[in-house]
Design a protein around this motif. Structure first.
Motif, PDB file in Angstrom:
ATOM      1  N   HIS A 186     -50.839   8.875  37.003  1.00  0.00           N
ATOM      2  CA  HIS A 186     -51.418   9.679  35.940  1.00  0.00           C
ATOM      3  C   HIS A 186     -52.718  10.281  36.433  1.00  0.00           C
ATOM      4  O   HIS A 186     -53.374   9.725  37.294  1.00  0.00           O
ATOM      5  CB  HIS A 186     -51.734   8.812  34.717  1.00  0.00           C
ATOM      6  CG  HIS A 186     -50.525   8.304  34.013  1.00  0.00           C
ATOM      7  ND1 HIS A 186     -49.743   9.096  33.222  1.00  0.00           N
ATOM      8  CD2 HIS A 186     -49.972   7.082  33.982  1.00  0.00           C
ATOM      9  CE1 HIS A 186     -48.745   8.383  32.735  1.00  0.00           C
ATOM     10  NE2 HIS A 186     -48.861   7.152  33.178  1.00  0.00           N
ATOM     11  N   ILE A 204     -54.320  14.122  29.645  1.00  0.00           N
ATOM     12  CA  ILE A 204     -53.659  13.006  30.330  1.00  0.00           C
ATOM     13  C   ILE A 204     -52.410  13.575  30.975  1.00  0.00           C
ATOM     14  O   ILE A 204     -51.502  14.016  30.272  1.00  0.00           O
ATOM     15  CB  ILE A 204     -53.259  11.888  29.358  1.00  0.00           C
ATOM     16  CG1 ILE A 204     -54.434  11.508  28.460  1.00  0.00           C
ATOM     17  CG2 ILE A 204     -52.751  10.686  30.120  1.00  0.00           C
ATOM     18  CD1 ILE A 204     -54.041  10.623  27.304  1.00  0.00           C
ATOM     19  N   PHE A 276     -52.466   4.206  25.523  1.00  0.00           N
ATOM     20  CA  PHE A 276     -53.303   4.038  26.715  1.00  0.00           C
ATOM     21  C   PHE A 276     -54.500   3.136  26.381  1.00  0.00           C
ATOM     22  O   PHE A 276     -55.102   2.540  27.252  1.00  0.00           O
ATOM     23  CB  PHE A 276     -53.823   5.392  27.215  1.00  0.00           C
ATOM     24  CG  PHE A 276     -52.800   6.171  27.995  1.00  0.00           C
ATOM     25  CD1 PHE A 276     -52.548   5.849  29.319  1.00  0.00           C
ATOM     26  CD2 PHE A 276     -52.097   7.209  27.419  1.00  0.00           C
ATOM     27  CE1 PHE A 276     -51.619   6.563  30.054  1.00  0.00           C
ATOM     28  CE2 PHE A 276     -51.170   7.926  28.142  1.00  0.00           C
ATOM     29  CZ  PHE A 276     -50.923   7.597  29.458  1.00  0.00           C
ATOM     30  N   ASP A 341     -43.352   5.652  31.583  1.00  0.00           N
ATOM     31  CA  ASP A 341     -43.280   6.938  32.291  1.00  0.00           C
ATOM     32  C   ASP A 341     -42.980   6.772  33.766  1.00  0.00           C
ATOM     33  O   ASP A 341     -43.254   5.737  34.342  1.00  0.00           O
ATOM     34  CB  ASP A 341     -44.645   7.642  32.208  1.00  0.00           C
ATOM     35  CG  ASP A 341     -44.864   8.204  30.844  1.00  0.00           C
ATOM     36  OD1 ASP A 341     -43.871   8.361  30.130  1.00  0.00           O
ATOM     37  OD2 ASP A 341     -46.026   8.453  30.504  1.00  0.00           O
ATOM     38  N   ASN A 383     -49.429   2.960  28.693  1.00  0.00           N
ATOM     39  CA  ASN A 383     -48.930   3.653  27.498  1.00  0.00           C
ATOM     40  C   ASN A 383     -47.685   2.959  26.926  1.00  0.00           C
ATOM     41  O   ASN A 383     -46.702   3.612  26.637  1.00  0.00           O
ATOM     42  CB  ASN A 383     -48.639   5.127  27.877  1.00  0.00           C
ATOM     43  CG  ASN A 383     -48.471   6.032  26.671  1.00  0.00           C
ATOM     44  OD1 ASN A 383     -48.902   5.689  25.572  1.00  0.00           O
ATOM     45  ND2 ASN A 383     -47.833   7.173  26.860  1.00  0.00           N
TER      46      ASN A 383
HETATM   47  C1  LIG Z   1     -47.507   8.074  25.872  1.00  0.00           C
HETATM   48  O1  LIG Z   1     -46.492   7.558  25.021  1.00  0.00           O
HETATM   49  C2  LIG Z   1     -46.159   8.406  23.928  1.00  0.00           C
HETATM   50  C3  LIG Z   1     -45.204   7.674  23.015  1.00  0.00           C
HETATM   51  O2  LIG Z   1     -44.299   6.933  23.735  1.00  0.00           O
HETATM   52  C4  LIG Z   1     -45.586   9.720  24.454  1.00  0.00           C
HETATM   53  O3  LIG Z   1     -45.293  10.586  23.402  1.00  0.00           O
HETATM   54  C5  LIG Z   1     -46.617  10.364  25.363  1.00  0.00           C
HETATM   55  O4  LIG Z   1     -46.084  11.530  25.968  1.00  0.00           O
HETATM   56  C6  LIG Z   1     -47.078   9.416  26.463  1.00  0.00           C
HETATM   57  N1  LIG Z   1     -48.176  10.042  27.166  1.00  0.00           N
HETATM   58  C7  LIG Z   1     -48.146  10.294  28.482  1.00  0.00           C
HETATM   59  C8  LIG Z   1     -49.303  11.013  29.041  1.00  0.00           C
HETATM   60  O5  LIG Z   1     -47.246   9.970  29.189  1.00  0.00           O
END
Ligand SMILES: *[C@@H]1O[C@H](CO)[C@@H](O)[C@H](O)[C@H]1NC(C)=O
Ligand SMILES: *[C@@H]1O[C@H](CO)[C@@H](O)[C@H](O)[C@H]1NC(C)=O
Ligand SMILES: *[C@@H]1O[C@H](CO)[C@@H](O)[C@H](O)[C@H]1NC(C)=O
Ligand SMILES: *[C@@H]1O[C@H](CO)[C@@H](O)[C@H](O)[C@H]1NC(C)=O
Ligand SMILES: *[C@@H]1O[C@H](CO)[C@@H](O)[C@H](O)[C@H]1NC(C)=O
Ligand SMILES: *[C@@H]1O[C@H](CO)[C@@H](O)[C@H](O)[C@H]1NC(C)=O
Ligand SMILES: *[C@@H]1O[C@H](CO)[C@@H](O)[C@H](O)[C@H]1NC(C)=O
Length: 759
Positions: A186, A204, A276, A341, A383
Motif C-alpha cells: 500500500h 490510500i 486500517f 487486498d 484493512n
Molecule cells: C479497505 O476495505 C474496504 C472494505 O472491505 C474496501 O472497500 C476498501 O477498498 C479497502 N481499502 C483499500 C485501500 O484497499
C-alpha cells in the motif's frame, strides 16, 4: 587487511566493532555543522535544549538498515518516534556513512558514494551553517543574508510532522509539502485540500478520503498552508504521524503505570469508518473495536490501552523461516469479511501444494485455496473486517510452531499401502516382460514419440529418480540401445493432446549448446512425459554447495557462468518467441561430462497452462532468486531472469547459498556485502574460501560487477543477457555498480521486523 582474509574471521571482527558502537552514540557536543564539517557513523548532533538528536538511526532496535533522522534524546519507550530526513535513503553500513555540509548543501555519503544531497546551494552560500533547532527542525542558514533559511527539514517530512512544521503549498518557496508512507503493497499520502479550509485528502493506494483538521490542532496560513500548533504545555511531546490509512496527533504519556503515544485526535476516528484503523493482522469487529486475529497479539499493549491500535498485532510464536526452510504451521481463519487486498494468484493442483508454496516463502503470511487457484498474501494483512454474516472467507494464517512440526502420518500409510504397492509392482513386471517384445519408436518433427509403456520400461518403472522439479519428478532411463536419457513426468494435465504436441514441437526446435536438449515426449490419456538428454554431472548445486565433492576451480566456474549467460541470451533474444525462464537457480543448471553447463526446465509454463498470464503466475520461482518485481506481484519480464542469474553468479563466486543463515560483514545477505567490497576494490575476499585465493582477480572483479548490475532493484538498470555475455567475456568495460538499496528489505526473511520498519 590482507586480502586473503577468511570470511569468518572478517565476520567476527566486524561484529565486535558493531557491538562496541551499538546503543552508545558518540555525541558531537554541538547543534551545528560548520562548512566542511561532518558527522559519521554513530556521531550525533544535539539541539541546544537537549530534546532532539540527529544522526543515522535504525527504524528497529539493532536493525541493519539506517536512515538519517531526528529523534527525541530521552524517550525510552518501545516505539520511539523518529523523523526521517534525506528522503529515507538506505544506509547499509552506517559506520561508514557521513553527513556533511559543503557550500550550503547537505550530503549523505556512504563508502565514498553520495546517496543524497539537499540541492540547497545558492549564490554565495559557501559560509552557510546547518543547525538542529530546539523544535527539531534542521535548517541550513546562509550567514551572509540575515541568516536566511535556504533549506529546512520541516519542508521535507517523511510521514511525521513536528509542532511548528507545515503542510501544503508554501508560495514563497514553491514547496508543496505532504506526508507519505509506503508499506506492504500500500502507499498512503496526506495532502492539503486547497478547495476546503483546513481540509485534507488522505490517499490510500490511490483511493482518496476527505478529512478536516480540528481548529485547536493547526493554524491556517495564507494560501492553503496549515501549521501544526505547539502543545499548550511546553513540556508535552506531541507530533502528527501518518500511519497506513490513518493520521493521528500523538502525545507522549508516561505516568508510572503506562508509557506510550496516546492519540489526541485520529482520522479515521473509528474502525467502522476504515479498518486500517486497527493496524496489521487486526480486525475491526462488529462491535467496532479492534482485535487481533487468532495466533496474534497486540504489538504494543501500552498503545492499545491508550486507544492507539495502528501498531497492530504480531505473531505470539514468531515465525521460524530461513532460506525457505520453515517449521511454521497454518491455522484456519474463517471470520473475515471478504479477502484481504493484493493476493497473488497461482494455479496449484491441491491445497497442500498451495500451503507448501506459502511455507517455502518466508515472507508469505497466508494462503487460501479454491481449486485450482491458490491465493497467497505477502507482508502484512491490513484493512480487515470481521464477517457479520455467514458469508465469510477461509484463509490459512501462518504462525510459528516453536520448531515443532505437526506429526506426520507417513508410517501408517506405508504399512497399509505397502502390500498393495508390492502386488502392483509384481503385475507391472509381468506386464513389462509381456510387453517388451514389440513397438518401435515413432518420430514427429525433431522429436521421438514414446508410449508410456516404453518410458516405464526405459526408466525401469521410474526407479532411478534424478530429482524433483517444480513441474514433476525426473528419472534416469535408457532408450534406443545405450542412450542415457532423463525422463520428466509432468504434474498436472494442462493442454489437450493436440496442443501439447504443438507446444512440445516448438520446444523441440529450441536447440543451443547451453540448453538441455529435448529428445522426445509421450502423451497418453492424462499422462505427459518429456525425454531429455542425460547430464552425467548432475546439477550445479550439488557441486557448489555440498561438502564432499571436489571443488570447482575458478576457471570452471567462470566458464559455467558464461555458458549460462549464453543459454539465457539465446532464450531471451534469439529464439522465435522470447522465452522467460522464470526459475534460474543452481538446481536448474545441469553439467555435462566436461562440466559445460546447460539450462534445464525452460518453456515449461507454456506446456502446462493455457494463457500466458496464468502461465507466468503458475511458475514456481524460488525464494532467494526472485526479482523484487516478482515478489511484489508486478509484471515479469526477461529482466527477472537477469536478476536470478545475478544471484547465481554470487553463488558461483562464494560457493555458498546466498539465502543461507550467515553474516558477511555487517550484512546478512552476501550480495550486499559483495556490492560493498566491489566498491572498495577488494574482491578476492569474496571468493570461495575452499579455493584458497586461487582465482584471477580481474575476472573476479568483472564477475562481481556483473552480478551487482544484475541484481539492481530497477529492471531498466539491469543489463540484458546479451550485454552480460559481452561483459563477462571482457569485451566491454563495466562501470562500478551502485549498491542496490532495497535488497535488504526483500531478503530479510524476518518479515515482522521488516514491515514494522515504518518508523
Ligand atoms: C479497505 O476495505 C474496504 C472494505 O472491505 C474496501 O472497500 C476498501 O477498498 C479497502 N481499502 C483499500 C485501500 O484497499
Ligand atoms: C568502515 O568503518 C569501519 C569502522 O569504523 C572501519 O574500520 C573501516 O575501515 C571502514 N571502511 C571504509 C571503507 O571506510
Ligand atoms: C550569482 O551571483 C552572480 C554575481 O555575484 C550573478 O551574476 C548571478 O546571476 C547569481 N546567480 C544567481 C542564481 O543568483
Ligand atoms: C500538492 O501536491 C498534491 C499531491 O502531490 C496535489 O494534489 C496538489 O494539487 C499540489 N498542490 C499544488 C498547489 O501544487
Ligand atoms: C500508489 O498507489 C497507487 C494505486 O495503487 C498507484 O497508482 C501509484 O502509482 C502508487 N504510487 C507510488 C509512488 O507507488
Ligand atoms: C496513566 O494514564 C492512563 C491513560 O491516560 C490512565 O488510564 C491511567 O489511569 C493513568 N495512571 C495514573 C497512575 O495516573
Ligand atoms: C451486522 O449485524 C448487526 C446485528 O446483528 C446489524 O445490526 C448490522 O446491521 C449488521 N451489519 C451488516 C453490515 O450487515
Amino acid at each position: 587487511m590482507n586480502c586473503r582474509c577468511s570470511l569468518s574471521l572478517f565476520v567476527i571482527l566486524i561484529s565486535c566493532v558493531v557491538l562496541v558502537f551499538d546503543g552508545s552514540h558518540v555525541v558531537v557536543a554541538t547543534d551545528t555543522l560548520l562548512p566542511g564539517q561532518s558527522i559519521s557513523g554513530s556521531e550525533i548532533l544535539v539541539s541546544k535544549n537537549g530534546v532532539f538528536e540527529l544522526g543515522f538511526f535504525s527504524p528497529d532496535q539493532g536493525g541493519i538498515i539506517h536512515y538519517l533522522g531526528i529523534q527525541y534524546t530521552n524517550l525510552i519507550g518501545s516505539r520511539p518516534a523518529k523523523f526521517w530526513l534525506g528522503n529515507k535513503v538506505h544506509i547499509t553500513s552506517f559506520l561508514n556513512a557521513t553527513l556533511y555540509l559543503a557550500a550550503g548543501e547537505l550530503y549523505i555519503e556512504e563508502l565514498g558514494s553520495v546517496l543524497w544531497t539537499s540541492n540547497s546551494a545558492t549564490n554565495g552560500s559557501a559560509s552557510a551553517v546547518a543547525v538542529l533547532l530546539d523544535n527539531g527542525n534542521f535548517v541550513v542558514k546562509d550567514q551572509t543574508i540575515h541568516s536566511k533559511v535556504i533549506w529546512q527539514s520541516f519542508d521535507h517530512p517523511a510521514n511525521a510532522l513536528l509542532p511548528g512544521a507545515r503542510l501544503g503549498l508554501d508560495v514563497a518557496t514553491g514547496n508543496n509539502i505532504s506526508l507519505t508512507l509506503y508499506k506492504s503493497h500500500h502507499n498512503c499520502t496526506l495532502v492539503v485540500d486547497q478547495s476546503r479550509k483546513m481540509g485534507f485528502i488522505m490517499f490510500i493506494s490511490g483511493q482518496g478520503h476527505l478529512g478536516t483538521f480540528p481548529d485547536w490542532m493547526v493554524t491556517y496560513k495564507e494560501g492553503s498552508l496549515v501549521q501544526l500548533n505547539y502543545p499548550e504545555n511546553a513540556n508535552d511531546l506531541e507530533f502528527m504521524k501518518l500511519h497506513m490509512g490513518q493520521v493521528s496527533l500523538l502525545r507522549w504519556v508516561n505516568n508510572g503505570t503506562i508509557t506510550g503515544w496516546k492519540p489526541l485526535w485520529s482520522y479515521p476516528s473509528s474502525c467502522k469508518i476504515s479498518a486500517f484503523y486497527c493496524g496489521a493482522f487486526s480486525v475491526c469487529t462488529s462491535k467496532g473495536t479492534c482485535a487481533c486475529i487468532d495466533g496474534f497479539r497486540p504489538s504494543d499493549t501500552n498503545e492499545w490501552e491508550l486507544g492507539h491500535f495502528v501498531s497492530g498485532c504480531s505473531r505470539i510464536v514468531p515465525s521460524d523461516c530461513e532460506g525457505g526452510i520453515s517449521t511454521d504451521v497454518f491455522i484456519l481463519l474463517d471470520s473475515l469479511q471478504g479477502f484481504p487486498d493484493n493476493p497473488r494468484h497461482i494455479r496449484e493442483e491441491t491445497s497442500e501444494d498451495c500451503e507448501a508454496r506459502c511455507l517455502s516463502q518466508c515472507y508469505c503470511v497466508a494462503y487460501s485455496y479454491d481449486h485450482p487457484m491458490c491465493k497467497i498474501w505477502y507482508g502484512q494483512l491490513l484493512n480487515l473486517t470481521s464477517a457479520n454474516t455467514t458469508l465469510h472467507t477461509e484463509i490459512y494464517m501462518r504462525i510459528g510452531s516453536n520448531g515443532k512440526r505437526p506429526r506426520q502420518h507417513g508410517q501408517l500409510v506405508i504399512l497399509v499401502i505397502g502390500p498393495i504397492v508390492a502386488a502392483l509392482l509384481v503385475m507391472l513386471v509381468l506386464f513389462w516382460v509381456y510387453n517388451r517384445s514389440s513397438k518401435q519408436t515413432k518420430v514427429e518433427g525433431f522429436l521421438s514419440v514414446y508410449s508410456y509403456a516404453q518410458l516405464k520400461r526405459a526408466t525401469r518403472n521410474f526407479s532411478d529418480k534424478l530429482g524433483e522439479g517444480g513441474f514433476g519428478g525426473v528419472f534416469k532411463g535408457t532408450v534406443a540401445g545405450p542412450t542415457a536419457v532423463a525422463v520428466k513426468k509432468l504434474k498436472g494435465v494442462g493442454h489437450r493432446d493436440k496442443q501439447f504436441r504443438a507446444e512440445v514441437q516448438t520446444l523441440g526446435m529450441i536447440q543451443h549448446t547451453n540448453l538441455v536438449g529435448l529428445l522426445g515426449f509421450c502423451t497418453e490419456g492424462t499422462r505427459r512425459l518429456l525425454v531429455y538428454e542425460y547430464m552425467p554431472n548432475g546439477s550445479l548445486d550439488s557441486h557448489l554447495f555440498s561438502e564432499g565433492t571436489s571443488v570447482l576451480s575458478w576457471r570452471l566456474r567462470r566458464r559455467i557462468a558464461i555458458g549460462i549467460a549464453k543459454g539465457l541470451a539465446y532464450l531471451h533474444e534469439e529464439c522465435r518467441d522470447c522465452i522467460i525462464h522464470c526459475d534460474i537457480k543452481p538446481e536448474n543448471i545441469l553439467l555435462d561430462a566436461e562440466f559445460y553447463p546447460k539450462i534445464a526446465d525452460f518453456g515449461m509454463a507454456k506446456l502446462l497452462v493455457r494463457d500466458i498470464d496464468a502461465a507466468l503466475t503458475s511458475l514456481r520461482g524460488t525464494v532467494g532468486y526472485l526479482a523484487p518485481e516478482w515478489v511484489y506481484g508486478q509484471a515479469i519480464t526477461h529482466k527477472a531472469d537477469v536478476y536470478s542469474f545475478g544471484v547465481v553468479l554470487f553463488e558461483l563466486i562464494s560457493g555458498r547459498r546466498t539465502t543461507g543463515n550467515m553474516r558477511f560483514g555487517n550484512h546478512r545477505y552476501f550480495p550486499l556485502y559483495a556490492a560493498a567490497k566491489v566498491n572498495e576494490g577488494d574482491v578476492l575476499c569474496l571468493l570461495d574460501g575452499r579455493l584458497g585465493g586461487d582465482g584471477n582477480v580481474k575476472e573476479l572483479d568483472v564477475t562481481c560487477r556483473v552480478a551487482c548490475w544484475c541484481i539492481q532493484d530497477e529492471e531498466i538498470h539491469r543489463p540484458s543477457m546479451g550485454q552480460v555475455v559481452r561483459m563477462l567475456e571482457g569485451v566491454v568495460d563495466i562501470e562500478l555498480p551502485p549498491i542496490p538499496t532495497s535488497l535488504q528489505n526483500i531478503m530479510d526473511s524476518d518479515d515482522s521486523r521488516i514491515y514494522s520498519a515504518e518508523g
